[in-house]
Every structure is written in structure tokens, then in C-alpha cells.
Design a protein around this motif. Structure first.
Motif, PDB file in Angstrom:
ATOM      1  N   SER A 202      49.123  39.985  30.471  1.00  0.00           N
ATOM      2  CA  SER A 202      50.214  40.446  29.617  1.00  0.00           C
ATOM      3  C   SER A 202      51.396  39.514  29.831  1.00  0.00           C
ATOM      4  O   SER A 202      51.476  38.791  30.841  1.00  0.00           O
ATOM      5  CB  SER A 202      50.603  41.875  29.980  1.00  0.00           C
ATOM      6  OG  SER A 202      51.200  41.905  31.271  1.00  0.00           O
TER       7      SER A 202
ATOM      8  N   TYR B  83      42.906  51.853  29.162  1.00  0.00           N
ATOM      9  CA  TYR B  83      43.583  51.450  30.392  1.00  0.00           C
ATOM     10  C   TYR B  83      42.643  51.726  31.549  1.00  0.00           C
ATOM     11  O   TYR B  83      42.122  52.829  31.688  1.00  0.00           O
ATOM     12  CB  TYR B  83      44.902  52.214  30.542  1.00  0.00           C
ATOM     13  CG  TYR B  83      45.886  51.811  29.478  1.00  0.00           C
ATOM     14  CD1 TYR B  83      46.758  50.758  29.693  1.00  0.00           C
ATOM     15  CD2 TYR B  83      45.919  52.456  28.247  1.00  0.00           C
ATOM     16  CE1 TYR B  83      47.649  50.352  28.709  1.00  0.00           C
ATOM     17  CE2 TYR B  83      46.803  52.065  27.259  1.00  0.00           C
ATOM     18  CZ  TYR B  83      47.667  51.018  27.503  1.00  0.00           C
ATOM     19  OH  TYR B  83      48.536  50.615  26.532  1.00  0.00           O
TER      20      TYR B  83
ATOM     21  N   TYR C 160      44.905  46.060  37.521  1.00  0.00           N
ATOM     22  CA  TYR C 160      45.244  46.891  36.365  1.00  0.00           C
ATOM     23  C   TYR C 160      44.937  46.129  35.075  1.00  0.00           C
ATOM     24  O   TYR C 160      45.373  44.994  34.910  1.00  0.00           O
ATOM     25  CB  TYR C 160      46.724  47.273  36.401  1.00  0.00           C
ATOM     26  CG  TYR C 160      47.091  48.011  37.657  1.00  0.00           C
ATOM     27  CD1 TYR C 160      46.819  49.376  37.791  1.00  0.00           C
ATOM     28  CD2 TYR C 160      47.700  47.355  38.715  1.00  0.00           C
ATOM     29  CE1 TYR C 160      47.144  50.052  38.953  1.00  0.00           C
ATOM     30  CE2 TYR C 160      48.031  48.030  39.884  1.00  0.00           C
ATOM     31  CZ  TYR C 160      47.757  49.370  39.992  1.00  0.00           C
ATOM     32  OH  TYR C 160      48.071  50.046  41.148  1.00  0.00           O
ATOM     33  N   CYS C 161      44.205  46.781  34.181  1.00  0.00           N
ATOM     34  CA  CYS C 161      43.781  46.098  32.959  1.00  0.00           C
ATOM     35  C   CYS C 161      43.857  47.014  31.749  1.00  0.00           C
ATOM     36  O   CYS C 161      43.802  48.236  31.868  1.00  0.00           O
ATOM     37  CB  CYS C 161      42.335  45.612  33.091  1.00  0.00           C
ATOM     38  SG  CYS C 161      42.089  44.397  34.391  1.00  0.00           S
ATOM     39  N   THR C 162      43.975  46.378  30.617  1.00  0.00           N
ATOM     40  CA  THR C 162      43.823  47.034  29.333  1.00  0.00           C
ATOM     41  C   THR C 162      42.625  46.375  28.676  1.00  0.00           C
ATOM     42  O   THR C 162      42.576  45.152  28.553  1.00  0.00           O
ATOM     43  CB  THR C 162      45.083  46.835  28.463  1.00  0.00           C
ATOM     44  OG1 THR C 162      46.208  47.334  29.172  1.00  0.00           O
ATOM     45  CG2 THR C 162      44.949  47.568  27.154  1.00  0.00           C
TER      46      THR C 162
ATOM     47  N   TYR D  24      40.493  46.074  25.310  1.00  0.00           N
ATOM     48  CA  TYR D  24      40.503  46.327  23.870  1.00  0.00           C
ATOM     49  C   TYR D  24      39.097  46.162  23.326  1.00  0.00           C
ATOM     50  O   TYR D  24      38.372  45.244  23.710  1.00  0.00           O
ATOM     51  CB  TYR D  24      41.393  45.309  23.146  1.00  0.00           C
ATOM     52  CG  TYR D  24      42.872  45.452  23.406  1.00  0.00           C
ATOM     53  CD1 TYR D  24      43.664  46.226  22.573  1.00  0.00           C
ATOM     54  CD2 TYR D  24      43.471  44.798  24.474  1.00  0.00           C
ATOM     55  CE1 TYR D  24      45.024  46.351  22.788  1.00  0.00           C
ATOM     56  CE2 TYR D  24      44.834  44.920  24.704  1.00  0.00           C
ATOM     57  CZ  TYR D  24      45.603  45.691  23.858  1.00  0.00           C
ATOM     58  OH  TYR D  24      46.950  45.811  24.084  1.00  0.00           O
TER      59      TYR D  24
ATOM     60  N   GLU E 127      53.315  48.401  33.694  1.00  0.00           N
ATOM     61  CA  GLU E 127      52.788  48.551  32.328  1.00  0.00           C
ATOM     62  C   GLU E 127      51.644  49.548  32.304  1.00  0.00           C
ATOM     63  O   GLU E 127      51.461  50.271  31.330  1.00  0.00           O
ATOM     64  CB  GLU E 127      52.262  47.214  31.813  1.00  0.00           C
ATOM     65  CG  GLU E 127      53.318  46.167  31.595  1.00  0.00           C
ATOM     66  CD  GLU E 127      52.676  44.843  31.231  1.00  0.00           C
ATOM     67  OE1 GLU E 127      52.717  44.497  30.034  1.00  0.00           O
ATOM     68  OE2 GLU E 127      52.155  44.170  32.134  1.00  0.00           O
ATOM     69  N   PHE E 128      50.881  49.594  33.354  1.00  0.00           N
ATOM     70  CA  PHE E 128      49.729  50.476  33.451  1.00  0.00           C
ATOM     71  C   PHE E 128      50.184  51.941  33.524  1.00  0.00           C
ATOM     72  O   PHE E 128      49.593  52.814  32.917  1.00  0.00           O
ATOM     73  CB  PHE E 128      48.912  50.120  34.684  1.00  0.00           C
ATOM     74  CG  PHE E 128      47.600  50.843  34.792  1.00  0.00           C
ATOM     75  CD1 PHE E 128      46.516  50.433  34.042  1.00  0.00           C
ATOM     76  CD2 PHE E 128      47.449  51.931  35.633  1.00  0.00           C
ATOM     77  CE1 PHE E 128      45.300  51.093  34.128  1.00  0.00           C
ATOM     78  CE2 PHE E 128      46.233  52.582  35.743  1.00  0.00           C
ATOM     79  CZ  PHE E 128      45.158  52.155  34.993  1.00  0.00           C
TER      80      PHE E 128
ATOM     81  N   PRO F 293      43.112  50.433  22.894  1.00  0.00           N
ATOM     82  CA  PRO F 293      43.058  49.956  24.275  1.00  0.00           C
ATOM     83  C   PRO F 293      42.631  51.057  25.249  1.00  0.00           C
ATOM     84  O   PRO F 293      43.022  52.211  25.116  1.00  0.00           O
ATOM     85  CB  PRO F 293      44.499  49.513  24.555  1.00  0.00           C
ATOM     86  CG  PRO F 293      45.333  50.335  23.628  1.00  0.00           C
ATOM     87  CD  PRO F 293      44.487  50.544  22.400  1.00  0.00           C
TER      88      PRO F 293
ATOM     89  N   TYR G 125      33.852  49.840  28.185  1.00  0.00           N
ATOM     90  CA  TYR G 125      34.686  50.316  27.080  1.00  0.00           C
ATOM     91  C   TYR G 125      33.890  51.362  26.311  1.00  0.00           C
ATOM     92  O   TYR G 125      32.777  51.093  25.844  1.00  0.00           O
ATOM     93  CB  TYR G 125      35.062  49.133  26.179  1.00  0.00           C
ATOM     94  CG  TYR G 125      35.958  49.514  25.037  1.00  0.00           C
ATOM     95  CD1 TYR G 125      37.330  49.593  25.210  1.00  0.00           C
ATOM     96  CD2 TYR G 125      35.442  49.810  23.780  1.00  0.00           C
ATOM     97  CE1 TYR G 125      38.173  49.943  24.159  1.00  0.00           C
ATOM     98  CE2 TYR G 125      36.265  50.164  22.731  1.00  0.00           C
ATOM     99  CZ  TYR G 125      37.629  50.233  22.925  1.00  0.00           C
ATOM    100  OH  TYR G 125      38.451  50.582  21.895  1.00  0.00           O
TER     101      TYR G 125
ATOM    102  N   VAL H  63      47.330  43.601  33.293  1.00  0.00           N
ATOM    103  CA  VAL H  63      48.704  44.058  33.117  1.00  0.00           C
ATOM    104  C   VAL H  63      49.343  44.343  34.475  1.00  0.00           C
ATOM    105  O   VAL H  63      48.647  44.562  35.474  1.00  0.00           O
ATOM    106  CB  VAL H  63      48.774  45.327  32.220  1.00  0.00           C
ATOM    107  CG1 VAL H  63      48.258  45.025  30.813  1.00  0.00           C
ATOM    108  CG2 VAL H  63      48.017  46.481  32.831  1.00  0.00           C
TER     109      VAL H  63
END
Length: 156
Positions: free
Chosen positions: A83, A125, A103-105, A107, A153-154, A123, A136, A149
Motif C-alpha cells: 500500500s 483483509y 497484514y494483507c488485503t 483482492y 490500515e488493517f 478485498p 480468497y 498493508v
């Protein structure tokens, strides 16, 4: 090379907005622009610092016309984006590159055809564990895009 991706919001054609204004057009004039995702503008810079600097130069436009800004630096990960705020933290030495993966997003990426850029959707999280990232599962998609991220942000 470090990649930058600006992801446009639903209300604006990001490429048009950036290229129709003198300041952003001049800031982008030395780059070869592409479209990594639908309503996105992508480009390559020489370093993480150059990517962060460009995003700072374009901040007025990013705030108004973009949903997100991502940076892909191969010295950190070949496949996972950062990010904007995490890229800034790494650039300013507030976060070590090795500490960016928790920490990830994630998509989902939906494509209308094999040659289409694809649209980033819903997204998820996720927090990386010893077992990696979860799958996902918000939509049935064949591809995903992972964006690392910052912790703040998470939690937001």
C-alpha cells in the motif's frame, strides 16, 4: 524497477483525470503508462524512493480520483504490492522490508477476457500466519492480487 499502480474510484476515469490536468500530465510525462487493472494507471520507476516521491507529487489527484495507490518493489516482493502508506514507511525506514508481509488485503481479479486488464473486486483483509495467507473466498475468481498493508490500515 519499482511499479506504481493508481486505482481509480468508481466515479472517475482515472487516466483521463490525470492526463487532462497540466501538473499531473507533466509529472507523468517521463513515464510509459499502462493499465494493470480496469480504471488504473500503472508505470515503472527506478526505485521505491522515486515511487513514493511520484505519489507525493500526485497526491492532490490521488486523493480526489483514486481509491488506492500500490507499489510493487521487487527487492521486497516479486508478486505482492505494498500500500502507499506501507511503501512510505519502508522508504523512511520506519518499517523493515522483512516486516511488511503480516497484514494483507487480497483482492479478487475478474477478467472479461484473457487480454483484458481485469477488475479488482471485494478485498479480503487477512493476516499471514505460519501457514501463509488464507484462500480468497468472497467470490469465485481464478486470480487474486495481494497488497501488503500497514497494521493501522488493517485495523481501520
Amino acid at each position: 524497477m519499482t511499479r506504481v499502480c493508481l486505482l481509480g474510484d468508481e466515479d472517475h476515469d482515472l487516466r483521463f483525470e490525470l492526463l487532462s490536468r497540466n501538473t499531473s500530465r507533466e509529472a507523468l510525462s517521463t513515464y510509459d503508462l499502462d493499465q494493470p487493472f480496469a480504471n488504473a494507471v500503472g508505470l515503472e520507476t527506478v526505485s521505491l524512493g522515486a515511487a513514493v516521491s511520484l505519489l507525493n507529487d500526485l497526491n492532490w489527484y490521488v486523493v480526489r480520483f483514486a481509491d488506492a495507490a500500490f507499489v510493487l518493489d521487487p527487492s521486497i516482493s516479486e508478486t505482492e504490492w505494498l500500500s502507499r502508506s506501507l511503501a512510505e514507511a519502508v522508504r523512511s525506514d520506519d518499517v523493515a522490508p522483512a516486516e511488511t508481509a503480516e497484514y494483507c488485503t487480497i483482492y479478487g481479479l475478474e477478467r472479461d477476457g484473457p487480454s483484458e486488464p481485469g477488475t479488482l473486486v471485494e478485498p479480503l483483509y487477512a493476516r499471514r500466519t505460519d501457514d501463509g495467507l488464507p484462500a480468497y473466498d468472497l467470490r469465485d475468481v481464478e486470480e487474486t492480487v495481494v497488497v501488503r498493508v500497514a497494521e493501522a490500515e488493517f485495523d481501520a
